[in-house]
Design an enzyme around this catalytic site. Structure first.
Site, PDB file in Angstrom:
ATOM      1  N   TYR A 130       0.764  -1.127  -0.132  1.00 37.24           N
ATOM      2  CA  TYR A 130      -0.199   0.285   0.063  1.00 37.24           C
ATOM      3  C   TYR A 130       1.226   1.622  -0.325  1.00 37.24           C
ATOM      4  O   TYR A 130       1.749   0.979   0.614  1.00 37.24           O
ATOM      5  CB  TYR A 130      -0.638  -0.207   1.368  1.00 37.24           C
ATOM      6  CG  TYR A 130      -2.101   1.536   1.278  1.00 37.24           C
ATOM      7  CD1 TYR A 130      -2.991   0.367   0.219  1.00 37.24           C
ATOM      8  CD2 TYR A 130      -2.117   2.534   1.798  1.00 37.24           C
ATOM      9  CE1 TYR A 130      -4.097   2.045   0.302  1.00 37.24           C
ATOM     10  CE2 TYR A 130      -3.048   3.140   1.631  1.00 37.24           C
ATOM     11  CZ  TYR A 130      -3.685   2.984   0.733  1.00 37.24           C
ATOM     12  OH  TYR A 130      -4.566   4.067   0.309  1.00 37.24           O
ATOM     13  N   GLN A 191     -10.461  -0.360   1.067  1.00 37.04           N
ATOM     14  CA  GLN A 191     -11.257  -0.890   0.022  1.00 37.04           C
ATOM     15  C   GLN A 191     -10.155  -1.358  -0.756  1.00 37.04           C
ATOM     16  O   GLN A 191     -10.014  -2.297  -1.063  1.00 37.04           O
ATOM     17  CB  GLN A 191     -12.242  -0.232  -1.010  1.00 37.04           C
ATOM     18  CG  GLN A 191     -11.751   1.449  -1.715  1.00 37.04           C
ATOM     19  CD  GLN A 191     -12.107   2.365  -0.848  1.00 37.04           C
ATOM     20  OE1 GLN A 191     -11.851   2.881   0.685  1.00 37.04           O
ATOM     21  NE2 GLN A 191     -11.393   3.939  -1.147  1.00 37.04           N
ATOM     22  N   ASN A 214      -3.444   5.091   6.141  1.00 36.23           N
ATOM     23  CA  ASN A 214      -3.967   5.882   7.588  1.00 36.23           C
ATOM     24  C   ASN A 214      -5.188   4.910   8.022  1.00 36.23           C
ATOM     25  O   ASN A 214      -4.887   4.038   8.461  1.00 36.23           O
ATOM     26  CB  ASN A 214      -5.106   7.277   7.041  1.00 36.23           C
ATOM     27  CG  ASN A 214      -5.797   6.528   6.320  1.00 36.23           C
ATOM     28  OD1 ASN A 214      -6.883   5.419   5.998  1.00 36.23           O
ATOM     29  ND2 ASN A 214      -6.753   7.230   5.272  1.00 36.23           N
ATOM     30  N   SER A 237       5.418   8.478  13.914  1.00 37.76           N
ATOM     31  CA  SER A 237       6.471   8.051  13.876  1.00 37.76           C
ATOM     32  C   SER A 237       7.036   8.297  15.221  1.00 37.76           C
ATOM     33  O   SER A 237       6.774   9.237  15.632  1.00 37.76           O
ATOM     34  CB  SER A 237       7.206   8.491  13.030  1.00 37.76           C
ATOM     35  OG  SER A 237       8.582   8.117  12.759  1.00 37.76           O
ATOM     36  N   GLN A 259      12.830  13.919  12.951  1.00 43.11           N
ATOM     37  CA  GLN A 259      10.755  13.807  13.160  1.00 43.11           C
ATOM     38  C   GLN A 259       9.845  14.469  13.283  1.00 43.11           C
ATOM     39  O   GLN A 259       8.928  14.311  12.993  1.00 43.11           O
ATOM     40  CB  GLN A 259      11.192  12.573  14.705  1.00 43.11           C
ATOM     41  CG  GLN A 259      10.917  11.312  14.687  1.00 43.11           C
ATOM     42  CD  GLN A 259      11.450  10.431  13.718  1.00 43.11           C
ATOM     43  OE1 GLN A 259      12.660  11.309  13.144  1.00 43.11           O
ATOM     44  NE2 GLN A 259      10.045  10.110  13.331  1.00 43.11           N
ATOM     45  N   HIS A 262       7.181  15.329   9.999  1.00 44.00           N
ATOM     46  CA  HIS A 262       5.992  13.967   9.424  1.00 44.00           C
ATOM     47  C   HIS A 262       5.037  14.037   9.697  1.00 44.00           C
ATOM     48  O   HIS A 262       4.054  13.883   8.672  1.00 44.00           O
ATOM     49  CB  HIS A 262       6.757  12.538  10.279  1.00 44.00           C
ATOM     50  CG  HIS A 262       8.057  11.840   9.046  1.00 44.00           C
ATOM     51  ND1 HIS A 262       8.135  11.782   8.123  1.00 44.00           N
ATOM     52  CD2 HIS A 262       8.905  11.698  10.224  1.00 44.00           C
ATOM     53  CE1 HIS A 262       9.100  11.243   7.912  1.00 44.00           C
ATOM     54  NE2 HIS A 262       9.478  11.002   9.083  1.00 44.00           N
ATOM     55  N   GLU A 327      10.545   3.808  18.738  1.00 40.75           N
ATOM     56  CA  GLU A 327      10.944   3.613  17.406  1.00 40.75           C
ATOM     57  C   GLU A 327      12.384   3.757  16.284  1.00 40.75           C
ATOM     58  O   GLU A 327      13.533   2.911  16.183  1.00 40.75           O
ATOM     59  CB  GLU A 327      10.529   4.304  16.133  1.00 40.75           C
ATOM     60  CG  GLU A 327      10.077   3.989  14.686  1.00 40.75           C
ATOM     61  CD  GLU A 327       9.489   4.266  13.854  1.00 40.75           C
ATOM     62  OE1 GLU A 327       9.340   5.934  14.197  1.00 40.75           O
ATOM     63  OE2 GLU A 327       9.119   4.309  12.419  1.00 40.75           O
ATOM     64  N   HIS A 328      12.856   5.101  16.396  1.00 39.66           N
ATOM     65  CA  HIS A 328      14.519   5.900  16.732  1.00 39.66           C
ATOM     66  C   HIS A 328      15.097   5.745  18.094  1.00 39.66           C
ATOM     67  O   HIS A 328      14.208   6.622  18.553  1.00 39.66           O
ATOM     68  CB  HIS A 328      13.860   6.708  15.728  1.00 39.66           C
ATOM     69  CG  HIS A 328      13.365   6.461  14.135  1.00 39.66           C
ATOM     70  ND1 HIS A 328      12.123   7.487  13.956  1.00 39.66           N
ATOM     71  CD2 HIS A 328      13.811   5.750  13.432  1.00 39.66           C
ATOM     72  CE1 HIS A 328      12.046   6.572  13.039  1.00 39.66           C
ATOM     73  NE2 HIS A 328      12.852   5.692  11.905  1.00 39.66           N
ATOM     74  N   ASP A 361      16.408   6.723   6.810  1.00 42.04           N
ATOM     75  CA  ASP A 361      15.237   6.905   5.961  1.00 42.04           C
ATOM     76  C   ASP A 361      15.619   6.521   4.648  1.00 42.04           C
ATOM     77  O   ASP A 361      14.984   5.879   4.421  1.00 42.04           O
ATOM     78  CB  ASP A 361      14.597   8.228   6.245  1.00 42.04           C
ATOM     79  CG  ASP A 361      14.316   8.419   7.657  1.00 42.04           C
ATOM     80  OD1 ASP A 361      13.719   7.340   8.658  1.00 42.04           O
ATOM     81  OD2 ASP A 361      13.716   9.294   8.282  1.00 42.04           O
ATOM     82  N   GLU A 415      -3.442 -37.475  26.894  1.00 41.57           N
ATOM     83  CA  GLU A 415      -4.315 -36.689  26.300  1.00 41.57           C
ATOM     84  C   GLU A 415      -5.943 -37.390  25.798  1.00 41.57           C
ATOM     85  O   GLU A 415      -6.375 -36.568  25.590  1.00 41.57           O
ATOM     86  CB  GLU A 415      -3.703 -35.810  24.876  1.00 41.57           C
ATOM     87  CG  GLU A 415      -1.884 -35.284  25.620  1.00 41.57           C
ATOM     88  CD  GLU A 415      -1.706 -33.895  24.325  1.00 41.57           C
ATOM     89  OE1 GLU A 415      -2.446 -34.072  23.494  1.00 41.57           O
ATOM     90  OE2 GLU A 415      -0.955 -33.441  25.147  1.00 41.57           O
ATOM     91  N   HIS A 420      -4.667 -40.858  17.678  1.00 42.57           N
ATOM     92  CA  HIS A 420      -3.289 -40.871  17.251  1.00 42.57           C
ATOM     93  C   HIS A 420      -2.023 -41.256  17.460  1.00 42.57           C
ATOM     94  O   HIS A 420      -0.937 -42.129  17.487  1.00 42.57           O
ATOM     95  CB  HIS A 420      -3.057 -39.042  18.497  1.00 42.57           C
ATOM     96  CG  HIS A 420      -3.010 -38.095  17.882  1.00 42.57           C
ATOM     97  ND1 HIS A 420      -4.339 -37.754  17.375  1.00 42.57           N
ATOM     98  CD2 HIS A 420      -2.384 -37.208  17.094  1.00 42.57           C
ATOM     99  CE1 HIS A 420      -4.286 -36.528  17.482  1.00 42.57           C
ATOM    100  NE2 HIS A 420      -3.349 -35.971  17.468  1.00 42.57           N
TER     101      HIS A 420
END
Lengths: 434, 434
Positions: A130, A191, A214, A237, A259, A262, A327-328, A361, A415, A420
């Protein structure tokens, strides 16, 4: 922006509330998304065309409305300014090199009981990536998602991206050319994720869906997890810069703002043992915001979510960093090496004074798709493994089955699974039957 | 049970409907589960006690109501029949040995541009293992979930299991002792998953939740994915046996029934190039059902979901197997080796005539938690990687930044992220600023 001091009363509570802060959009879109998925599953292309007309103001009628031809990507690539084209190729080459070394090894061995065991890794057949429209349509994201899939050996690589009023970023097309994407479909939102997971008349289903998006896209991925594989659900981020007093405050301020620009929900945190540096960075951030083209976003992120924490000694930093599981994490300190050993939870670590996060990045090679929102406690950055799966195998001969089969029979009987037990017992020599 | 012939008209359509058959419970429990999770998040132990009293008829008041002490596990272990105890230890040792060899290697290297790159793998801090009550409370499942976590290096290993009317299977306790589980909480269902993910007053939150469960448990895991890591959502079990005419039909029938006895929704499929074997296996299944303690479940599974497909040549089998992407694939044929190369999608492959699937359930070593419902297209069996995460790192010195920094600046500017560009440019020698 908040300023905290680790020695001040109330620090633990203030810090805990930063750790707990989710910074998510808060939008509850689960029901909308469930309806969209059901509709695309039932009505396929017709539903896609309907949503795309409504949400993207783009009509899907002719083949060209639906799909961007490879030639169009090649043209976008050829039209790039040469330095930019070279930068894109350098990035692609470095990303491919780093990810090639991630390819896992198959196993195949016989153990002391004569049991042959092993595992084979194989790529999934098809992956869907995506690519958001609008501000977040980053060619670097396309490379970071597509190249690991290609390196893994995925044979069909599909991009879905919204093209509001028909518009698309030519840099994204050029990146798709570099990454040799097979299909680009002009659909977006929940969609698009539904189409990739379930397939429609025009779009064949894929096995794995990755890429940022999003709240609708993220929720669609979560709801379709299990129908397809997905990468980690991502939030806004964040960066944590750990800096000693010897840094140039302008460098640290630039890293924090890289950062912040963003997303208004992005978070930049500085931890330092130098109050002088803390003051100077605060001033430098304000100075750099003046004249920054992205100042509107960056300033809101910094005001709402920025944090500067002063600590008495850098030895305190690791514990705070592990609680944040950012994250960073930048280690802008004299000797980052021993510090790296103490950082247990982080998406990616940037070591020393010459490694601004932005090189990660774009160009360094490791993936920039990284766990956000404290998910580095349990999740990893995107890798070739997200586009592969492992099949284990077992092979026994008669002696090996005689060696370990009786234990399997005992456990199966305990069991309460007699069939089995029989499937093993029936293959043993008569004397070993029960 | 359906019989199909690949050469008969209508085969493609009949086979496609088998591939598309989801066999899920169909229960839509999303809203119930969302409510339970919200309640546990808001009210913690109080909500847990409330649900446990209602659903499990078990009161949570004293410490002993809440938690099973390690000593109780040790006693259950000591009380086992010696052969069974030995079988449990053999299983644990073999599972540990197989999973130890899965431990990933760290990376740390400097490339031709002088950029230091690498990645470090670390275990998550805490893992929660769900163990269902009732029929599916299998000690083997506890070992298969707990041992990879232990091998990964997880320091806190928590089990949650419902104890209806206070009852618990002592074999599960014995297995918990063998796997050195740290805490066992007597809670189950979606409320247990919510407690593990969000934490309560008594139960500290974990980072990863794995283990099988009913529709509520599976939905809770799906909804909490992202708050914690989870293993793949699992559906009913399935086996595909590919057999030539030289097999003993009683062996193949036993293998099919070993799957069928798990669950009325389980599926057993035989593909063979021998009509004589197909007939003989069909008869043998009926014969073995007589007197089988689990016949009620097994017969329903076989009648509702069992399939025998006869094909003209074994060369047709791989394509069918890849479309089914089954959890378990048995290759009961003379020379399984070349066949293994053609199976692209399968959870685990059992090779030759002496490898009944049940040895993989208990004792062979590879994990028995495997992707079901065609998820082997994109998912893998449980492994140590599910309890670990990778932190990448990047270290540049001034010359390395000078070498690759300008490309990062070009890409950042093209993406409209000026603060990214500045964080690199500001560290370059004056002449290379833009």
């Amino acid at each position: 922006m908040q300023r905290l001091e680790s020695s001040a009363p109330g620090f633990a509570k203030a810090f805990a509330s930063i750790v707990a802060d989710r910074r998510d959009s808060g939008a509850d879109v689960a029901q909308d998304v469930a309806r969209i998925i059901a509709n695309v599953k039932a009505h396929g292309d017709e539903a896609l065309a309907d949503y795309t007309s409504r949400f993207d103001d783009h009509r899907l009628e002719t083949d060209a409305d639906w799909r961007i031809a490879p030639e169009e990507c090649a043209r976008a690539h050829a039209a790039l300014e040469p330095a930019l084209r070279a930068a894109l190729h350098l990035a692609a080459d470095r990303i491919a090199a780093y990810h090639r070394a991630q390819l896992p090894e198959d196993r195949d061995y016989r153990d002391a009981d004569g049991v042959r065991l092993g595992a084979r890794w194989r790529a999934v057949d098809a992956a869907g990536l995506y690519v958001p429209g609008g501000r977040a349509a980053y060619p670097s994201s396309l490379l970071m998602n597509a190249i690991p899939a290609r390196v893994a050996g995925v044979s069909r690589l599909v991009v879905a991206t919204p093209t509001p009023k028909g518009a698309i970023n030519p840099l994204v097309l050029a990146a798709a050319h570099v990454a040799q994407v097979d299909e680009i479909w002009r659909v977006g939102g929940a969609q698009a994720i539904a189409a990739l997971a379930h397939g429609t008349q025009r779009i064949a289903a894929v096995d794995v869906v990755t890429g940022p998006g999003n709240a609708w896209v993220a929720e669609a991925k979560r709801q379709l997890y299990g129908t397809v594989g997905i990468d980690m659900v991502a939030g806004p981020s964040e960066i944590l810069v750990i800096a000693d007093g010897a840094n140039d405050p302008a460098h640290i301020a630039a890293d924090l703002l890289s950062q912040a620009e963003h997303d208004p929900l992005a978070q930049a945190i500085l931890i330092t043992d130098s109050t002088a540096l803390a003051d100077a960075v605060e001033a430098a951030v304000m100075a750099q915001l003046r004249g920054l083209a992205s100042a509107q976003v960056a300033q809101r992120s910094w005001e709402d979510h920025g944090v500067i924490i002063t600590i008495a000694s850098l030895a305190e930093a690791a514990e705070l960093a592990n609680a944040l599981a950012a994250e960073h994490v930048e280690l802008a300190i004299a000797d980052p090496e021993p510090f790296l050993d103490t950082i247990r939870h982080a998406g990616s670590v940037f070591m020393g004074r010459h490694t601004p996060e932005a090189v990660g990045d774009y160009i360094a090679g490791p993936n920039h798709v990284l766990p956000t929102g404290r998910r580095a406690r349990f999740a990893s950055g995107l890798s070739v493994l997200d586009f592969m799966k492992r099949t284990s195998f077992i092979e026994l001969d008669a002696p090996a089955l005689a060696a370990i089969g009786p234990a399997a029979i005992a456990l199966a009987e305990a069991e309460g699974l007699p069939a089995h037990a029989r499937s093993v017992a029936i293959r043993l020599p008569q004397g070993e039957h029960r």
